[in-house]
Scaffold this motif. Structure first.
Motif, PDB file in Angstrom:
ATOM      1  N   ASN A 192      17.489  33.201 -48.885  1.00  0.00           N
ATOM      2  CA  ASN A 192      18.323  32.206 -49.538  1.00  0.00           C
ATOM      3  C   ASN A 192      19.515  31.911 -48.650  1.00  0.00           C
ATOM      4  N   THR A 206      25.449  24.268 -52.791  1.00  0.00           N
ATOM      5  CA  THR A 206      23.998  24.226 -52.992  1.00  0.00           C
ATOM      6  C   THR A 206      23.345  25.387 -52.264  1.00  0.00           C
ATOM      7  N   SER A 207      22.151  25.758 -52.674  1.00  0.00           N
ATOM      8  CA  SER A 207      21.406  26.790 -51.948  1.00  0.00           C
ATOM      9  C   SER A 207      19.909  26.600 -52.163  1.00  0.00           C
ATOM     10  N   LYS A 208      19.151  27.228 -51.277  1.00  0.00           N
ATOM     11  CA  LYS A 208      17.694  27.161 -51.360  1.00  0.00           C
ATOM     12  C   LYS A 208      17.128  28.427 -50.751  1.00  0.00           C
ATOM     13  N   THR A 209      16.014  28.888 -51.302  1.00  0.00           N
ATOM     14  CA  THR A 209      15.306  30.021 -50.708  1.00  0.00           C
ATOM     15  C   THR A 209      14.153  29.490 -49.871  1.00  0.00           C
ATOM     16  N   GLN A 227      12.716  27.725 -58.033  1.00  0.00           N
ATOM     17  CA  GLN A 227      13.072  26.316 -57.835  1.00  0.00           C
ATOM     18  C   GLN A 227      12.736  25.487 -59.062  1.00  0.00           C
ATOM     19  N   GLU A 300      22.483  27.952 -60.700  1.00  0.00           N
ATOM     20  CA  GLU A 300      21.963  28.678 -59.543  1.00  0.00           C
ATOM     21  C   GLU A 300      21.226  29.956 -59.956  1.00  0.00           C
ATOM     22  N   SER A 330      18.024  29.424 -56.303  1.00  0.00           N
ATOM     23  CA  SER A 330      18.045  27.999 -55.995  1.00  0.00           C
ATOM     24  C   SER A 330      19.226  27.390 -56.736  1.00  0.00           C
ATOM     25  N   HIS A 332      21.955  23.810 -57.412  1.00  0.00           N
ATOM     26  CA  HIS A 332      22.487  22.455 -57.270  1.00  0.00           C
ATOM     27  C   HIS A 332      23.832  22.369 -57.983  1.00  0.00           C
TER      28      HIS A 332
END
Length: 347
Positions: A192, A206-209, A227, A300, A330, A332
């Protein structure tokens, strides 16, 4: 949420990383080893020595506006941190203080919020091609730092309560707040990357794996469900909706897919301040808050394969799962509008 460790929403089972835990984990399968949760490397701290004050990695040009908590130079902040041997007092938690609520309705504020959100999203999209086996998280952090300051913005995590880097990188069994270092990513890792930028007086978060190389099916399932849970939660956001419907939606979806929600982490209000009211809980809860037009906050969720208990590493930032299971997150930033909500962190 890059919250100071003392303000995290810890469960009653919170505990620090101990010698016993170290010994238990170090003898489990290492790089690429099969575990009950899949095939991946379980990360452990390299040292048990408590690290109270870590040097800041970068000096942000003074031509770039700093957020209020970083009004000194990073060099000055490092010096102050290293000379501070006192135990920090737990601050009043603004996430649970309704008097801290801010509603953004002016065209100027909304324009700047959207610009901050888009820059955070573009930064995350920029780093995606570099996430591959053999690349260190420190290198990813350096690229992110350069991209953000190249856009005349400040990387919000840098110097926030002494956090030493421009972003958080949480790999495999690290739930949140992983500090970028010289460990190369391995084929089969999940990571992440949590990005927050400060520009024109506003934060975007924001974040994403990401999947690194060939990830096993259990890891792919974890990342995809996390997600999807985020987007399920965004879909219930609208004016008049109770804040607790976010957590209900996420936990129901996670359990339907055999995963559990990390209750010790939360979303948060954001805008001129990095973290403020309301706290956004991702599990079933009875939060009394109601969504209102102009409210801006992050969602998140962090989902876990196994136990959701968090272990705080000696660096006083990194939080890992107690059983070594993987965790994915995840995120936004969203704005509640008069008719629904907008995702601000879309590129």
């Amino acid at each position: 949420m890059l919250a100071r460790p003392s303000t995290l929403l810890w469960s009653s089972s919170r505990r620090a990383f101990s010698t016993t835990t170290w010994r238990a984990l170090r003898h489990r399968p290492g790089r690429g080893g099969d575990t009950k949760f899949g095939r991946y490397e379980r990360l452990v701290p390299r040292s048990l020595v408590p690290q109270r004050n870590l040097p800041l990695a970068y000096e942000v040009p003074r031509t770039i506006p700093y957020p209020p908590y970083a009004t000194t130079t990073t060099a000055d902040m490092t010096s102050l941190n290293q000379n501070d041997t006192s135990s920090p007092a737990a601050p009043v938690d603004p996430l649970n203080d309704p008097s801290q609520e801010v509603l953004y309705t002016s065209p100027t504020d909304l324009h700047r919020l959207r610009r901050a959100g888009r820059l955070a999203a573009r930064t995350l999209r920029f780093i995606a091609p570099f996430v591959k086996p053999g690349v260190t998280t420190a290198h990813l952090d350096q690229l992110i730092y350069q991209y953000i300051i190249g856009n005349q913005a400040y990387p919000s995590p840098l110097g926030y309560h002494g956090f030493p880097r421009a972003c958080c990188t949480s790999v495999n069994n690290v739930m949140a707040h992983g500090i970028p270092d010289d460990r190369p990513l391995q084929d089969g890792d999940i990571i992440n990357i949590d990005i927050t930028v400060f520009t024109e007086g506003f934060h975007g978060d924001t974040s994403k794996t990401f999947l690194v190389g060939q990830v096993d099916s259990a890891g792919q399932h974890l990342v995809q469900v996390t997600q999807d849970a985020l987007h399920q939660a965004i879909a219930v956001c609208k004016p008049g909706a109770p804040l607790y419907c976010i957590g209900e939606t996420i936990e129901r979806y996670a359990r339907q897919h055999g995963l559990r929600v990390a209750e010790l982490l939360a979303g948060h209000g954001i805008g001129r301040d990095f973290h403020t009211y309301p706290a956004i809980l991702h599990h079933v809860n009875d939060s009394p808050g109601i969504m209102k037009p102009g409210m801006v906050f992050t969602i998140e969720p962090a989902l876990c394969q196994g136990e959701t208990e968090g272990i705080l590493w000696p660096d006083r930032w990194t939080v890992a799962t107690s059983d070594g299971g993987r965790s994915a997150q995840s995120e936004h930033t969203i704005l509640i509008t008069s008719s629904g909500c907008d995702i601000l962190t879309l590129s």
